[in-house]
Design a protein around this motif. Sequence first.
Motif, PDB file in Angstrom:
ATOM      1  N   LEU A  86      17.735 -19.511  -6.541  1.00 19.90           N
ATOM      2  CA  LEU A  86      18.150 -20.478  -5.180  1.00 19.90           C
ATOM      3  C   LEU A  86      17.713 -21.656  -5.145  1.00 19.90           C
ATOM      4  N   ASN A  87      16.391 -22.063  -5.598  1.00 21.90           N
ATOM      5  CA  ASN A  87      16.172 -23.160  -5.721  1.00 21.90           C
ATOM      6  C   ASN A  87      16.916 -24.032  -6.853  1.00 21.90           C
ATOM      7  N   ARG A  88      17.083 -23.350  -7.858  1.00 20.43           N
ATOM      8  CA  ARG A  88      17.866 -24.023  -9.156  1.00 20.43           C
ATOM      9  C   ARG A  88      19.297 -24.227  -8.662  1.00 20.43           C
ATOM     10  N   ILE A  89      19.756 -23.590  -8.053  1.00 15.71           N
ATOM     11  CA  ILE A  89      21.139 -23.856  -7.545  1.00 15.71           C
ATOM     12  C   ILE A  89      21.298 -24.824  -6.386  1.00 15.71           C
ATOM     13  N   GLY A  90      20.316 -24.736  -5.511  1.00 16.53           N
ATOM     14  CA  GLY A  90      20.213 -25.842  -4.586  1.00 16.53           C
ATOM     15  C   GLY A  90      20.359 -27.040  -5.103  1.00 16.53           C
ATOM     16  N   ALA A  91      19.526 -27.276  -6.005  1.00 13.37           N
ATOM     17  CA  ALA A  91      19.363 -28.658  -6.823  1.00 13.37           C
ATOM     18  C   ALA A  91      20.394 -28.936  -7.629  1.00 13.37           C
ATOM     19  N   GLU A  92      20.919 -28.148  -8.081  1.00 14.53           N
ATOM     20  CA  GLU A  92      22.236 -28.313  -8.992  1.00 14.53           C
ATOM     21  C   GLU A  92      23.326 -28.847  -8.161  1.00 14.53           C
ATOM     22  N   LEU A  93      23.461 -28.338  -7.005  1.00 15.23           N
ATOM     23  CA  LEU A  93      24.620 -28.685  -6.234  1.00 15.23           C
ATOM     24  C   LEU A  93      24.403 -30.041  -5.863  1.00 15.23           C
ATOM     25  N   GLY A  94      23.053 -30.533  -5.482  1.00 18.50           N
ATOM     26  CA  GLY A  94      22.857 -31.674  -5.151  1.00 18.50           C
ATOM     27  C   GLY A  94      22.934 -32.983  -6.234  1.00 18.50           C
ATOM     28  N   ARG A  95      22.591 -32.482  -7.302  1.00 18.88           N
ATOM     29  CA  ARG A  95      22.636 -33.152  -8.658  1.00 18.88           C
ATOM     30  C   ARG A  95      24.206 -33.611  -8.853  1.00 18.88           C
ATOM     31  N   GLU A  96      25.101 -32.561  -8.506  1.00 21.24           N
ATOM     32  CA  GLU A  96      26.462 -32.878  -8.663  1.00 21.24           C
ATOM     33  C   GLU A  96      27.116 -34.083  -7.798  1.00 21.24           C
ATOM     34  N   VAL A  97      26.474 -33.881  -6.598  1.00 21.04           N
ATOM     35  CA  VAL A  97      26.785 -34.993  -5.522  1.00 21.04           C
ATOM     36  C   VAL A  97      26.159 -36.377  -5.841  1.00 21.04           C
ATOM     37  N   ALA A  98      25.053 -36.368  -6.192  1.00 18.76           N
ATOM     38  CA  ALA A  98      24.200 -37.538  -6.554  1.00 18.76           C
ATOM     39  C   ALA A  98      25.073 -38.486  -7.666  1.00 18.76           C
ATOM     40  N   ASP A  99      25.366 -37.637  -8.594  1.00 19.55           N
ATOM     41  CA  ASP A  99      25.839 -38.101 -10.008  1.00 19.55           C
ATOM     42  C   ASP A  99      27.327 -38.758  -9.934  1.00 19.55           C
ATOM     43  N   LYS A 100      27.986 -38.295  -8.749  1.00 20.12           N
ATOM     44  CA  LYS A 100      29.321 -38.660  -8.387  1.00 20.12           C
ATOM     45  C   LYS A 100      29.295 -39.764  -7.170  1.00 20.12           C
ATOM     46  N   ALA A 101      28.390 -40.421  -6.866  1.00 20.31           N
ATOM     47  CA  ALA A 101      27.959 -41.001  -5.695  1.00 20.31           C
ATOM     48  C   ALA A 101      28.539 -42.615  -6.186  1.00 20.31           C
ATOM     49  N   GLY A 102      28.609 -42.972  -7.298  1.00 21.39           N
ATOM     50  CA  GLY A 102      28.962 -44.421  -7.597  1.00 21.39           C
ATOM     51  C   GLY A 102      27.912 -45.462  -7.366  1.00 21.39           C
ATOM     52  N   ARG A 103      26.585 -45.015  -7.176  1.00 15.63           N
ATOM     53  CA  ARG A 103      25.581 -45.784  -6.679  1.00 15.63           C
ATOM     54  C   ARG A 103      24.366 -44.779  -6.626  1.00 15.63           C
ATOM     55  N   PRO A 104      23.369 -45.574  -7.152  1.00 16.24           N
ATOM     56  CA  PRO A 104      21.836 -44.777  -7.488  1.00 16.24           C
ATOM     57  C   PRO A 104      21.640 -43.967  -6.204  1.00 16.24           C
ATOM     58  N   VAL A 105      21.578 -42.672  -6.395  1.00 10.66           N
ATOM     59  CA  VAL A 105      21.096 -41.696  -5.148  1.00 10.66           C
ATOM     60  C   VAL A 105      20.109 -40.458  -5.740  1.00 10.66           C
ATOM     61  N   ALA A 106      19.160 -40.458  -5.268  1.00 16.96           N
ATOM     62  CA  ALA A 106      18.111 -39.681  -5.631  1.00 16.96           C
ATOM     63  C   ALA A 106      18.225 -38.109  -4.988  1.00 16.96           C
ATOM     64  N   VAL A 107      17.944 -36.942  -5.628  1.00 13.75           N
ATOM     65  CA  VAL A 107      17.846 -35.888  -5.043  1.00 13.75           C
ATOM     66  C   VAL A 107      16.354 -35.420  -5.279  1.00 13.75           C
ATOM     67  N   ALA A 108      16.091 -35.099  -3.976  1.00 14.92           N
ATOM     68  CA  ALA A 108      14.490 -34.729  -3.660  1.00 14.92           C
ATOM     69  C   ALA A 108      14.420 -33.183  -3.468  1.00 14.92           C
ATOM     70  N   GLY A 109      13.641 -32.314  -4.022  1.00 14.88           N
ATOM     71  CA  GLY A 109      13.485 -31.057  -3.907  1.00 14.88           C
ATOM     72  C   GLY A 109      12.556 -30.584  -2.775  1.00 14.88           C
ATOM     73  N   SER A 110      13.411 -30.235  -1.789  1.00 11.52           N
ATOM     74  CA  SER A 110      12.505 -29.702  -0.496  1.00 11.52           C
ATOM     75  C   SER A 110      11.478 -28.533  -0.729  1.00 11.52           C
ATOM     76  N   VAL A 111      10.246 -28.906  -0.494  1.00 15.40           N
ATOM     77  CA  VAL A 111       9.402 -27.737  -0.317  1.00 15.40           C
ATOM     78  C   VAL A 111       8.591 -27.516   0.820  1.00 15.40           C
ATOM     79  N   GLY A 112       8.820 -26.593   1.579  1.00 13.26           N
ATOM     80  CA  GLY A 112       8.339 -26.497   2.945  1.00 13.26           C
ATOM     81  C   GLY A 112       7.129 -25.612   2.928  1.00 13.26           C
ATOM     82  N   PRO A 113       6.324 -25.312   4.024  1.00 11.51           N
ATOM     83  CA  PRO A 113       5.286 -24.551   4.079  1.00 11.51           C
ATOM     84  C   PRO A 113       5.579 -23.145   3.842  1.00 11.51           C
ATOM     85  N   THR A 114       4.297 -22.451   3.163  1.00 12.78           N
ATOM     86  CA  THR A 114       4.691 -21.019   2.806  1.00 12.78           C
ATOM     87  C   THR A 114       4.871 -20.032   4.069  1.00 12.78           C
ATOM     88  N   GLY A 115       4.382 -20.647   5.222  1.00 10.42           N
ATOM     89  CA  GLY A 115       4.559 -20.032   6.602  1.00 10.42           C
ATOM     90  C   GLY A 115       3.180 -18.772   6.936  1.00 10.42           C
TER      91      GLY A 115
END
Length: 339
Positions: A86-115
Amino acid sequence: MSNRFTEMLNSHDVLLADGATGTNLFNMGLQAGDAPELWNVDEPKKITALYQGSVDAGSDLFLTNTFGGTAARLKLHSAEKRVRELNRIGAELGREVADKAGRPVAVAGSVGPTGEIMQPVGSLSHALAVEMFHEQADGLKEGGVDVLWLETISAPEEYRAAAEAFALVGLPWCGTMSFDTAGRTMMGVTSSAMVELVESLDPAPLAYGANCGTGASDLLRTVLGFAAQGHSRPIIAKGNAGIPKYVDGHIHYDGTPELMGDYAVMARDCGATIIGGCCGTMPEHLRHMREALDTRPRAGEAPKLEEIVARLGAFSSASDGTGDDEPSERRSRGNRRRR
């Protein structure tokens, strides 16, 4: 270490982050109690649209849909064996969007608390917390994130565990805490204590700061607390779009796009380098924030507390959590929580 995010951090005067994940996904049909991370597989087009909305609004970076991506959180949805996927695919989807942006856009991997509550107050051990954060971060790295992004943390012990896990993965990271209890985190951390924590870590985050909490006014008061410590490390401000109100059976944040434009400029003048929105922040808010940051000049000095209140609304508490005006009982409770 140099990658897209670090290059942008070094070359930009200020970076615009993204807005809310949950608020936007609820508007797309996510139901209360559902795991947003499952949508990375089940509704990838909607997650791509979430990311694209931030990019189209002018964001320089956006967070992945992986906030609850640890085994502890996913176990609530019988998905604890799918952390890496789930984390890999969430990042891959973001990578695709960022790489097609036509300008530098960074993808940040969100990590929240464990609860979970960490020892000695709770049962979660340091070693297990590191293991869970490491597993999640590995999946995010595999998916191609530029930076790991810890957010909405309350306990210093959990912040340290994530830092250790991120060091094992070998990616740069940023980390924010949520100050929502009279200028402190739920576990009693003040703005000055967070700076002390951050500067003690190895490796330390590239940037640190505050997200979520209460309203934008409170968050800026916390940012001023960070800046007052005199360190040069970039500060993150990711405040909510106003105050949540219950309207017609739904939670609605009362911050207008115009207010969030004012907030963005004031966050910059308070000392923040990375500025975004948290709960309630939609693409329209981000567009106003982008325009405000691009068109309004810097102020000669940080805004006074009175100016913050006049522009953004009243603070939720009289104290920022660091003064001597707090009752001694409140201070002692906070000290017990910090141990």
